[in-house]
Design a protein around this motif. Sequence first.
Motif, PDB file in Angstrom:
ATOM      1  N   VAL A   1      72.052  83.915  69.609  1.00 50.38           N
ATOM      2  CA  VAL A   1      73.253  83.489  70.323  1.00 50.38           C
ATOM      3  C   VAL A   1      74.368  84.459  69.940  1.00 50.38           C
ATOM      4  O   VAL A   1      74.781  84.515  68.776  1.00 50.38           O
ATOM      5  N   LEU A   2      74.856  85.223  70.901  1.00 48.93           N
ATOM      6  CA  LEU A   2      75.837  86.277  70.624  1.00 48.93           C
ATOM      7  C   LEU A   2      77.261  85.733  70.761  1.00 48.93           C
ATOM      8  O   LEU A   2      77.688  85.355  71.858  1.00 48.93           O
ATOM      9  N   SER A   3      77.965  85.699  69.655  1.00 50.12           N
ATOM     10  CA  SER A   3      79.308  85.116  69.640  1.00 50.12           C
ATOM     11  C   SER A   3      80.413  86.159  69.798  1.00 50.12           C
ATOM     12  O   SER A   3      81.561  85.807  70.079  1.00 50.12           O
ATOM     13  N   GLU A   4      80.089  87.438  69.628  1.00 45.31           N
ATOM     14  CA  GLU A   4      81.112  88.483  69.712  1.00 45.31           C
ATOM     15  C   GLU A   4      81.498  88.747  71.161  1.00 45.31           C
ATOM     16  O   GLU A   4      80.649  88.945  72.023  1.00 45.31           O
ATOM     17  N   LYS A   5      82.789  88.782  71.414  1.00 45.42           N
ATOM     18  CA  LYS A   5      83.274  89.050  72.762  1.00 45.42           C
ATOM     19  C   LYS A   5      83.049  90.518  73.119  1.00 45.42           C
ATOM     20  O   LYS A   5      83.102  91.389  72.268  1.00 45.42           O
ATOM     21  N   GLY A   6      82.812  90.775  74.387  1.00 46.23           N
ATOM     22  CA  GLY A   6      82.659  92.140  74.854  1.00 46.23           C
ATOM     23  C   GLY A   6      81.233  92.652  74.859  1.00 46.23           C
ATOM     24  O   GLY A   6      80.942  93.650  75.518  1.00 46.23           O
ATOM     25  N   VAL A   7      80.319  91.983  74.124  1.00 50.12           N
ATOM     26  CA  VAL A   7      78.932  92.444  74.098  1.00 50.12           C
ATOM     27  C   VAL A   7      78.188  91.845  75.287  1.00 50.12           C
ATOM     28  O   VAL A   7      78.571  90.807  75.835  1.00 50.12           O
ATOM     29  N   LYS A   8      77.100  92.520  75.679  1.00 45.92           N
ATOM     30  CA  LYS A   8      76.300  92.015  76.777  1.00 45.92           C
ATOM     31  C   LYS A   8      75.636  90.707  76.385  1.00 45.92           C
ATOM     32  O   LYS A   8      75.194  90.555  75.250  1.00 45.92           O
ATOM     33  N   TYR A   9      75.587  89.781  77.286  1.00 41.05           N
ATOM     34  CA  TYR A   9      75.003  88.451  77.075  1.00 41.05           C
ATOM     35  C   TYR A   9      75.816  87.606  76.085  1.00 41.05           C
ATOM     36  O   TYR A   9      75.276  86.730  75.401  1.00 41.05           O
ATOM     37  N   HIS A  10      77.115  87.894  76.001  1.00 45.00           N
ATOM     38  CA  HIS A  10      77.993  87.079  75.147  1.00 45.00           C
ATOM     39  C   HIS A  10      77.956  85.627  75.596  1.00 45.00           C
ATOM     40  O   HIS A  10      77.982  85.318  76.789  1.00 45.00           O
TER      41      HIS A  10
ATOM     42  N   TRP B   1      79.399  78.053  69.765  1.00 43.59           N
ATOM     43  CA  TRP B   1      79.559  77.037  68.726  1.00 43.59           C
ATOM     44  C   TRP B   1      78.655  75.821  68.952  1.00 43.59           C
ATOM     45  O   TRP B   1      78.339  75.083  68.010  1.00 43.59           O
ATOM     46  N   LYS B   2      78.223  75.621  70.184  1.00 42.67           N
ATOM     47  CA  LYS B   2      77.340  74.485  70.477  1.00 42.67           C
ATOM     48  C   LYS B   2      75.947  74.661  69.881  1.00 42.67           C
ATOM     49  O   LYS B   2      75.185  73.698  69.793  1.00 42.67           O
ATOM     50  N   PHE B   3      75.600  75.894  69.536  1.00 37.45           N
ATOM     51  CA  PHE B   3      74.249  76.178  69.055  1.00 37.45           C
ATOM     52  C   PHE B   3      74.168  76.270  67.535  1.00 37.45           C
ATOM     53  O   PHE B   3      73.199  76.788  66.987  1.00 37.45           O
ATOM     54  N   GLY B   4      75.185  75.754  66.856  1.00 37.39           N
ATOM     55  CA  GLY B   4      75.133  75.702  65.394  1.00 37.39           C
ATOM     56  C   GLY B   4      75.860  76.862  64.740  1.00 37.39           C
ATOM     57  O   GLY B   4      76.805  77.449  65.299  1.00 37.39           O
ATOM     58  N   GLU B   5      75.422  77.221  63.546  1.00 39.10           N
ATOM     59  CA  GLU B   5      76.086  78.254  62.753  1.00 39.10           C
ATOM     60  C   GLU B   5      75.829  79.654  63.319  1.00 39.10           C
ATOM     61  O   GLU B   5      74.905  79.867  64.104  1.00 39.10           O
ATOM     62  N   ASP B   6      76.670  80.598  62.892  1.00 34.24           N
ATOM     63  CA  ASP B   6      76.491  81.989  63.309  1.00 34.24           C
ATOM     64  C   ASP B   6      75.104  82.491  62.912  1.00 34.24           C
ATOM     65  O   ASP B   6      74.623  82.198  61.819  1.00 34.24           O
ATOM     66  N   GLY B   7      74.498  83.250  63.808  1.00 36.26           N
ATOM     67  CA  GLY B   7      73.163  83.779  63.525  1.00 36.26           C
ATOM     68  C   GLY B   7      72.041  82.917  64.062  1.00 36.26           C
ATOM     69  O   GLY B   7      70.869  83.298  63.971  1.00 36.26           O
ATOM     70  N   ASN B   8      72.384  81.764  64.598  1.00 34.12           N
ATOM     71  CA  ASN B   8      71.346  80.892  65.153  1.00 34.12           C
ATOM     72  C   ASN B   8      70.759  81.476  66.433  1.00 34.12           C
ATOM     73  O   ASN B   8      71.345  82.355  67.061  1.00 34.12           O
TER      74      ASN B   8
END
Length: 391
Positions: free
Chosen positions: A260-269, A274-281
């Motif tokens: 799950v890509l949380s960074e803005k500007g990247v492809k498939y952001h 936040w609905k998918f849990g912690e960062d890196g999920n």
Amino acid sequence: MRGKAVSGKAILVLCLASFLAGSLITSRTWTSQSHNNNHPIVNHVTASNKLGEFDHKLRKLGEGKAEDIMGEVSKTHKAIQSLEKTISNLEMELAVSRMSSVGNGVTLQKPRSYSNHTLQKAFVVIGINTAFSSRKRRDSLRQTWMPTGEKLKKLEKEKGIVIRFVIGHSATTGGVLDKALDREEAEHKDFLRLNHVEGYHQLSTKTRLYFSTAVSMWDAEFYVKVDDDVHLNLGMLATTLAQYRSKPRVYIGCMKSGPVLSEKGVKYHEPEYWKFGEDGNKYFRHATGQIYGISKDLAAYISINSPILHRYANEDVSLGSWLIGLEVEHVDDRSMCCGTPPDCEWKAQAGNICVASFDWSCSGVCKSVEKMKYVHNSCGEGDSGIWKSDF
């Protein structure tokens, strides 16, 4: 109550009299019932006879060959699968009836496929996702794996395979883009036009609308979505889907679980990361977006519940989310995501022809306009593949 004691002789006489009277009544009852086959007693005797015959067949089967036993088991298994699919369709029809009367401020439209029996029957509807700028891509498919003209009509009539390019309209309805598409449609007659404004960030909405529209136009067993830069072998696709035609609620494709890509500007952001849990999920398992298919009951489910199905940024994630909480069979078929040559070519030479081929790095065939014919010549099942397919 108290009274005089009854002698033993009197009791014996009374018992004998009761026995004789009962025997007389019973014999008369049996005589009169012999003329009425619908009486419970007669039915009980008949049922007993049938059970005896069934027991005899079981004994005979037990004494027979192992092949006969396996044959009977196979027939029973197929009958159970068919019954399960019938139950699933009945459940969906019941859901349609219920949802048609639901209030709560949300209007849920009943799919025509469950109310209009004059819909065109089909085995599979294949929707090719395309855009206004993809005329050359569409032509590359028409020149390779997609039949055109009379062959397209023949494919629908003889094989029950419907193929359409799926597209909406421009932001300025009736503008230059729409008129150019009108001319292309008049020439080829292979479009499914949606009441939808085209845009890359609207793919989830477009996917939802495609299934809803397709269900309202064709009564098919399966509905497939494929991108316009993917090579497809129609015969292999039909043969693969046919393996699951007796099963209810089938979702087939190449299942994946990307980050799950949380960074803005990247492809498939993913804005709702936040609905998918912690960062890196990672996402839940879902079919990759280049090609996937669903059975009739799932397409009807999407159509029925369309107004309340949540749309994530990525359409393949959205579809997976709509189905993740249902009793659905997820089929991970890797032949639907082969690489371009030499990968699909080697597999074809080994007798394992792929359903679909594309480049993961490009999310489709890289430079598909120039390369599609090469992929088709190297990995295609042949022009007669679909006509020889028995499904």
